[in-house]
Scaffold this active site. Structure first.
Site, PDB file in Angstrom:
ATOM      1  N   TRP A  33       0.864  -1.189   0.000  1.00 25.40           N
ATOM      2  CA  TRP A  33       0.000   0.000   0.000  1.00 25.40           C
ATOM      3  C   TRP A  33       0.894   1.230   0.000  1.00 25.40           C
ATOM      4  O   TRP A  33       1.874   1.283   0.741  1.00 25.40           O
ATOM      5  CB  TRP A  33      -0.882   0.027   1.269  1.00 25.40           C
ATOM      6  CG  TRP A  33      -2.295  -0.375   0.996  1.00 25.40           C
ATOM      7  CD1 TRP A  33      -2.782  -1.645   0.878  1.00 25.40           C
ATOM      8  CD2 TRP A  33      -3.413   0.507   0.807  1.00 25.40           C
ATOM      9  NE1 TRP A  33      -4.122  -1.618   0.624  1.00 25.40           N
ATOM     10  CE2 TRP A  33      -4.549  -0.308   0.578  1.00 25.40           C
ATOM     11  CE3 TRP A  33      -3.573   1.893   0.809  1.00 25.40           C
ATOM     12  CZ2 TRP A  33      -5.823   0.216   0.351  1.00 25.40           C
ATOM     13  CZ3 TRP A  33      -4.843   2.414   0.591  1.00 25.40           C
ATOM     14  CH2 TRP A  33      -5.944   1.572   0.350  1.00 25.40           C
ATOM     15  N   GLU A  69      -1.158  -5.975   7.619  1.00 23.12           N
ATOM     16  CA  GLU A  69      -0.613  -7.341   7.546  1.00 23.12           C
ATOM     17  C   GLU A  69       0.843  -7.435   8.010  1.00 23.12           C
ATOM     18  O   GLU A  69       1.380  -8.546   8.164  1.00 23.12           O
ATOM     19  CB  GLU A  69      -0.708  -7.870   6.106  1.00 23.12           C
ATOM     20  CG  GLU A  69      -2.102  -8.274   5.667  1.00 23.12           C
ATOM     21  CD  GLU A  69      -3.029  -7.104   5.373  1.00 23.12           C
ATOM     22  OE1 GLU A  69      -2.527  -6.044   4.949  1.00 23.12           O
ATOM     23  OE2 GLU A  69      -4.248  -7.248   5.579  1.00 23.12           O
ATOM     24  N   ILE A  93      -1.554   6.941   5.571  1.00 24.18           N
ATOM     25  CA  ILE A  93      -1.899   8.369   5.463  1.00 24.18           C
ATOM     26  C   ILE A  93      -3.375   8.536   5.803  1.00 24.18           C
ATOM     27  O   ILE A  93      -4.222   7.788   5.316  1.00 24.18           O
ATOM     28  CB  ILE A  93      -1.629   8.884   4.033  1.00 24.18           C
ATOM     29  CG1 ILE A  93      -0.154   8.671   3.684  1.00 24.18           C
ATOM     30  CG2 ILE A  93      -2.000  10.369   3.924  1.00 24.18           C
ATOM     31  CD1 ILE A  93       0.193   9.032   2.251  1.00 24.18           C
ATOM     32  N   THR A  97     -11.893   8.371   6.326  1.00 25.04           N
ATOM     33  CA  THR A  97     -12.586   7.413   7.185  1.00 25.04           C
ATOM     34  C   THR A  97     -11.723   7.074   8.400  1.00 25.04           C
ATOM     35  O   THR A  97     -10.591   7.542   8.528  1.00 25.04           O
ATOM     36  CB  THR A  97     -12.866   6.102   6.417  1.00 25.04           C
ATOM     37  OG1 THR A  97     -11.614   5.445   6.194  1.00 25.04           O
ATOM     38  CG2 THR A  97     -13.540   6.381   5.088  1.00 25.04           C
ATOM     39  N   HIS A  99     -10.368   4.361   8.908  1.00 23.32           N
ATOM     40  CA  HIS A  99      -9.441   3.294   8.551  1.00 23.32           C
ATOM     41  C   HIS A  99      -8.018   3.607   9.021  1.00 23.32           C
ATOM     42  O   HIS A  99      -7.282   2.724   9.430  1.00 23.32           O
ATOM     43  CB  HIS A  99      -9.446   3.080   7.033  1.00 23.32           C
ATOM     44  CG  HIS A  99      -9.611   1.656   6.650  1.00 23.32           C
ATOM     45  ND1 HIS A  99     -10.828   1.113   6.351  1.00 23.32           N
ATOM     46  CD2 HIS A  99      -8.714   0.653   6.539  1.00 23.32           C
ATOM     47  CE1 HIS A  99     -10.678  -0.167   6.056  1.00 23.32           C
ATOM     48  NE2 HIS A  99      -9.398  -0.468   6.170  1.00 23.32           N
ATOM     49  N   PHE A 124       9.709  -0.569  14.149  1.00 21.57           N
ATOM     50  CA  PHE A 124       8.525   0.068  13.567  1.00 21.57           C
ATOM     51  C   PHE A 124       8.950   1.142  12.573  1.00 21.57           C
ATOM     52  O   PHE A 124       9.137   2.307  12.921  1.00 21.57           O
ATOM     53  CB  PHE A 124       7.684   0.678  14.692  1.00 21.57           C
ATOM     54  CG  PHE A 124       6.322   1.124  14.278  1.00 21.57           C
ATOM     55  CD1 PHE A 124       5.392   0.221  13.782  1.00 21.57           C
ATOM     56  CD2 PHE A 124       5.938   2.454  14.401  1.00 21.57           C
ATOM     57  CE1 PHE A 124       4.114   0.633  13.411  1.00 21.57           C
ATOM     58  CE2 PHE A 124       4.667   2.886  14.040  1.00 21.57           C
ATOM     59  CZ  PHE A 124       3.748   1.963  13.542  1.00 21.57           C
ATOM     60  N   ARG A 138      10.168  12.719   5.196  1.00 22.14           N
ATOM     61  CA  ARG A 138      10.824  11.700   6.043  1.00 22.14           C
ATOM     62  C   ARG A 138      11.333  10.517   5.223  1.00 22.14           C
ATOM     63  O   ARG A 138      11.705   9.482   5.795  1.00 22.14           O
ATOM     64  CB  ARG A 138       9.825  11.212   7.104  1.00 22.14           C
ATOM     65  CG  ARG A 138       9.495  12.298   8.121  1.00 22.14           C
ATOM     66  CD  ARG A 138       8.180  12.062   8.847  1.00 22.14           C
ATOM     67  NE  ARG A 138       7.955  13.133   9.839  1.00 22.14           N
ATOM     68  CZ  ARG A 138       7.506  14.356   9.539  1.00 22.14           C
ATOM     69  NH1 ARG A 138       7.212  14.682   8.279  1.00 22.14           N
ATOM     70  NH2 ARG A 138       7.348  15.263  10.487  1.00 22.14           N
TER      71      ARG A 138
END
Ligand code: DLZ
Length: 166
Positions: A33, A69, A93, A97, A99, A124, A138
């Site tokens: 993604w 995932e 980002i 919604t 999400h 992370f 970044r």
């Protein structure tokens, strides 16, 4: 302004890790993604391998569908016994919604749990931002790239843990 990673400091008393990755075995999992952005973080990670002296035969790269995932893939790699550290790379980002909140929290909590369950550092390297511009700030070509920093952090954690009592 993005913060940057402080280096180990000889003036600090106490046990510290190093940035010598010559003996470190690393797995790096990147989310597809937002792959036009995650590839920039992976490029930064690849510069991090070189910076830390990580041998190319000691690096395994894999792709996950999305940030949601990442934890399970990282956990399986961490549990395999083949890696000293695992890095999760992703970009979440904020959209219109909820999400964003669900995916970013699942990624963060899951990565933390993968490390806690396996005892292997799982780093992370997921950016959670309001805008694409914040990601680009970044994910540049220098040492403040968060993929680069994730590799340096992984090496520091591996060397720190090996210097601590078991
Ligand atoms: C569904 C989704 C959304 C809306 N946004 C992102 C994102 O910004 N970054 C990311 O890595 N993944 C996103 N996903 C996909 C989820 O991570 C996951 O792959 C799907 O919900 C399928 O479980």
């Amino acid at each position: 302004m993005a913060g940057s990673l402080p280096a180990p400091d000889a003036a600090l008393a106490g046990i510290q890790g190093s940035h010598d990755g010559s003996a470190v075995r690393l797995a790096v999992v990147t989310a597809r993604w937002n792959d036009h952005l995650t590839i920039r973080l992976l490029d930064g990670a690849r510069r991090g391998y070189e910076h830390c002296g990580i041998r190319s035969e000691n690096v395994t790269e894999a792709w996950a569908p999305g940030a949601f995932e990442l934890p399970l893939v990282c956990q399986q790699l961490a549990a395999s016994g083949e890696f000293d550290a695992v890095i999760a790379i992703g970009v979440v980002i904020r959209g219109e919604t909820t999400h964003y909140d669900i995916v970013s929290e699942a990624a963060a909590v899951g990565v933390r749990e993968a490390a806690a369950l396996t005892g292997v550092p799982v780093i992370f390297g997921v950016l959670t931002t309001e805008t694409e511009a914040q990601v680009l700030a970044r994910a540049g070509d220098d040492d403040t790239n968060k993929g680069f920093e994730a590799v340096v952090t992984a090496v520091e954690m591996v060397t720190l843990l090996s210097a601590l009592p078991r």
